[in-house]
Design a protein around this motif. Structure first.
Motif, PDB file in Angstrom:
ATOM      1  N   HIS A 145       0.824  -1.200   0.000  1.00 16.01           N
ATOM      2  CA  HIS A 145       0.000   0.000   0.000  1.00 16.01           C
ATOM      3  C   HIS A 145       0.864   1.259   0.000  1.00 16.01           C
ATOM      4  N   ARG A 146       1.904   1.263   0.818  1.00 15.07           N
ATOM      5  CA  ARG A 146       2.811   2.423   0.844  1.00 15.07           C
ATOM      6  C   ARG A 146       3.473   2.627  -0.511  1.00 15.07           C
ATOM      7  N   PHE A 147       3.843   1.526  -1.154  1.00 19.85           N
ATOM      8  CA  PHE A 147       4.474   1.589  -2.470  1.00 19.85           C
ATOM      9  C   PHE A 147       3.504   2.152  -3.515  1.00 19.85           C
ATOM     10  N   LEU A 148       2.259   1.676  -3.486  1.00 20.07           N
ATOM     11  CA  LEU A 148       1.280   2.087  -4.491  1.00 20.07           C
ATOM     12  C   LEU A 148       0.771   3.510  -4.285  1.00 20.07           C
ATOM     13  N   TYR A 187      -9.445  -1.575   4.710  1.00 18.56           N
ATOM     14  CA  TYR A 187      -8.532  -0.432   4.806  1.00 18.56           C
ATOM     15  C   TYR A 187      -8.388   0.040   6.250  1.00 18.56           C
ATOM     16  N   SER A 188      -9.480   0.053   6.997  1.00 15.71           N
ATOM     17  CA  SER A 188      -9.448   0.525   8.383  1.00 15.71           C
ATOM     18  C   SER A 188      -8.500  -0.313   9.231  1.00 15.71           C
ATOM     19  N   LEU A 189      -8.439  -1.622   8.967  1.00 15.59           N
ATOM     20  CA  LEU A 189      -7.551  -2.512   9.709  1.00 15.59           C
ATOM     21  C   LEU A 189      -6.090  -2.249   9.349  1.00 15.59           C
ATOM     22  N   ILE A 190      -5.798  -2.126   8.062  1.00 17.50           N
ATOM     23  CA  ILE A 190      -4.437  -1.842   7.615  1.00 17.50           C
ATOM     24  C   ILE A 190      -3.956  -0.507   8.198  1.00 17.50           C
ATOM     25  N   LYS A 191      -4.834   0.445   8.231  1.00 12.79           N
ATOM     26  CA  LYS A 191      -4.494   1.768   8.769  1.00 12.79           C
ATOM     27  C   LYS A 191      -4.145   1.688  10.251  1.00 12.79           C
ATOM     28  N   LYS A 192      -4.937   0.943  11.034  1.00 10.91           N
ATOM     29  CA  LYS A 192      -4.690   0.812  12.472  1.00 10.91           C
ATOM     30  C   LYS A 192      -3.370   0.119  12.757  1.00 10.91           C
ATOM     31  N   ILE A 193      -3.090  -0.964  12.030  1.00  4.17           N
ATOM     32  CA  ILE A 193      -1.840  -1.708  12.232  1.00  4.17           C
ATOM     33  C   ILE A 193      -0.640  -0.837  11.860  1.00  4.17           C
TER      34      ILE A 193
END
Length: 203
Positions: A145-148, A187-193
């Protein structure tokens, strides 16, 4: 690359097995590896994530509802961190783009049983938890996600297709019911982690 001396018999067996993996459909839309175009994938994408605190896999599992109860011992998942730098590094086997969606693919060679029945969804979920592959794919998802995010018009909800774990010994070239684990995190889970365990940028 080192040369491997194989008899003609084993060479033919290996070629046949690789072909099965390549033609095996990954989903109901007949997505497979053999039909990928050269400009639609990236192999061995390396990433570096700056860590701000130890990663607790049980915290993540509770967030994702993979397990319902918290682990009272608060077990920490041990990860390799570069000396004095606090950097988690890794490499994603394959990233593919299909219909404007990006998919993360990781190959697994685990031996789960003597036939493909041991590679159905029930067995795959068990090995995912046992080997802590769920933590791995969350980290990979954050890295991808950071890469994209560098790309214009990229949006997680629209363009992040999901994660495929390919258990190679269970792929028979015919269907996606055995040997293939798929998951698409919210997305909400990825953001929290990301925001809890990794340093800037926040997502």
């Amino acid at each position: 690359m080192k040369k491997i001396n194989l008899s003609k018999k084993w060479l033919l067996i290996l070629i046949k097995w690789i072909n099965k993996i390549l033609i095996n459909p990954l989903n109901s839309k007949k997505l497979n590896l053999i039909n990928l175009k050269k400009n639609s994938y990236v192999k061995e994408l390396k990433f570096y994530l700056p860590i701000k605190k130890k990663i607790n896999i049980f915290y993540i599992r509770n967030l994702s509802k993979i397990i319902k109860k918290k682990n009272k011992n608060g077990e920490k998942f041990k990860i390799k961190i570069k000396k004095n730098k606090g950097i988690l590094s890794g490499s994603i086997d394959l990233i593919i783009k299909k219909n404007n969606k990006y998919y993360l693919i990781d190959y697994k060679s685990n031996f789960l049983g003597k036939n493909i029945n041991f590679y159905n969804k029930i067995y795959l979920k068990k090995i995912i938890i046992k080997e802590k592959y769920d933590l791995q794919y969350y980290i990979y998802s954050i890295a991808l996600h950071r890469f994209l995010k560098r790309k214009k018009k990229y949006n997680f909800k629209k363009n992040f297709g999901g994660i495929y774990y390919l258990f190679l010994r269970g792929m028979n070239g015919k269907n996606y019911k055995n040997g293939i684990f798929f998951y698409r995190p919210k997305y909400s889970l990825i953001k929290k982690i990301n925001n809890k365990f990794f340093k800037k940028p926040k997502i």
